[in-house]
Enzyme design. Sequence first.
Site, mmCIF file in Angstrom:
data_model
loop_
_atom_site.group_PDB
_atom_site.id
_atom_site.type_symbol
_atom_site.label_atom_id
_atom_site.label_comp_id
_atom_site.label_asym_id
_atom_site.label_seq_id
_atom_site.Cartn_x
_atom_site.Cartn_y
_atom_site.Cartn_z
ATOM 1 N N CYS A 49 0.712 -1.285 0.065
ATOM 2 C CA CYS A 49 0.020 -0.091 0.267
ATOM 3 C C CYS A 49 0.894 1.235 -0.295
ATOM 4 C CB CYS A 49 -1.039 -0.193 1.076
ATOM 5 S SG CYS A 49 -2.468 0.828 0.884
ATOM 6 N N HIS A 89 -3.534 -5.129 1.999
ATOM 7 C CA HIS A 89 -2.689 -5.462 3.380
ATOM 8 C C HIS A 89 -2.832 -6.896 3.708
ATOM 9 C CE1 HIS A 89 -2.146 -1.415 4.662
ATOM 10 N NE2 HIS A 89 -3.210 -1.103 3.716
ATOM 11 N N GLU A 134 -0.792 -8.357 5.529
ATOM 12 C CA GLU A 134 -0.488 -8.607 7.052
ATOM 13 C C GLU A 134 -1.757 -8.536 7.899
ATOM 14 O OE1 GLU A 134 -0.121 -6.061 5.146
ATOM 15 O OE2 GLU A 134 -0.226 -4.389 6.075
HETATM 16 N N1 GLN Z 1 -3.388 6.290 1.116
HETATM 17 C C1 GLN Z 1 -2.269 6.259 1.795
HETATM 18 C C2 GLN Z 1 -1.215 7.140 0.794
HETATM 19 O O1 GLN Z 1 -1.622 7.595 -0.126
HETATM 20 C C3 GLN Z 1 -1.947 4.778 1.676
HETATM 21 C C4 GLN Z 1 -2.660 3.904 2.675
HETATM 22 C C5 GLN Z 1 -2.142 2.710 3.205
HETATM 23 O O2 GLN Z 1 -1.094 2.509 3.191
HETATM 24 N N2 GLN Z 1 -3.324 2.064 3.650
HETATM 25 O O3 GLN Z 1 -0.238 7.210 1.306
#
Ligand code: GLN
Length: 213
Positions: free
Chosen positions: A81, A173, A175
């Site tokens: 992410c 995610h 994890e």
């Molecule tokens: N929305 C976050 C970003 O742009 C990422 C979100 C996440 O890691 N769950 O940095």
Amino acid sequence: MVSVGILALQGDFAEHRFMMEPLGAQVYLVKHGSQLASLDALIIPGGESTTIARLTSSAGDSLLEAVRMKASEGLPVYGTCMGAIFLAREIEGSSQGRLALMDIKVRRNAFGPQRFSREQMLNIPSLGSEPFPAIFIRGPVILNVWGNVEVLSAVEEGIVMARQDNLLVSAFHPELTGDSRVHRYFLEMVRQRKQMCAASRWAGDVEAGSRRH
Ligand code: GLN
């Protein structure tokens, strides 16, 4: 034993630790570039990419350069992410700081705000035929890939998992689930690299030995 560093400046690094340790990895929480020297791999967790950009941009911080150097030498790096955003070469409409290591262009918050966070069963052929329970929390999508990037999974909004050599990213995610297949897939990348390094060291020793005779 494989030693895995988890970037622990911000975000859900503890959850990656809880996933990795039962799989037999020795986990180290990484806050400084110098810690990378002795590690076999690095995980960049989910969090907030503008925050990690700010935290790593402070003058004299060697962390970014250390990660770039080790990754270019082949250190396996997995970004979830925010980690995927931080690894991307391009971020749509943004000049925020990043590692810019992987040939992907990402769109941040592609699934909308927090209230649109969701769990979705994903088809990831590299993990087997059983669908993977993917949790998206304000996640990005990958809009474009180039170079030798391999797409591992996609949904309607775009690509959500990809690999380029020693770099692995997911927009979701793993994890936060009870399914350790993505972490095991990454550990397999790490073990293969470790074996390759050992084999080339061994070949080097043999060559040096034969020169001595
Ligand atoms: N929305 C976050 C970003 O742009 C990422 C979100 C996440 O890691 N769950 O940095």
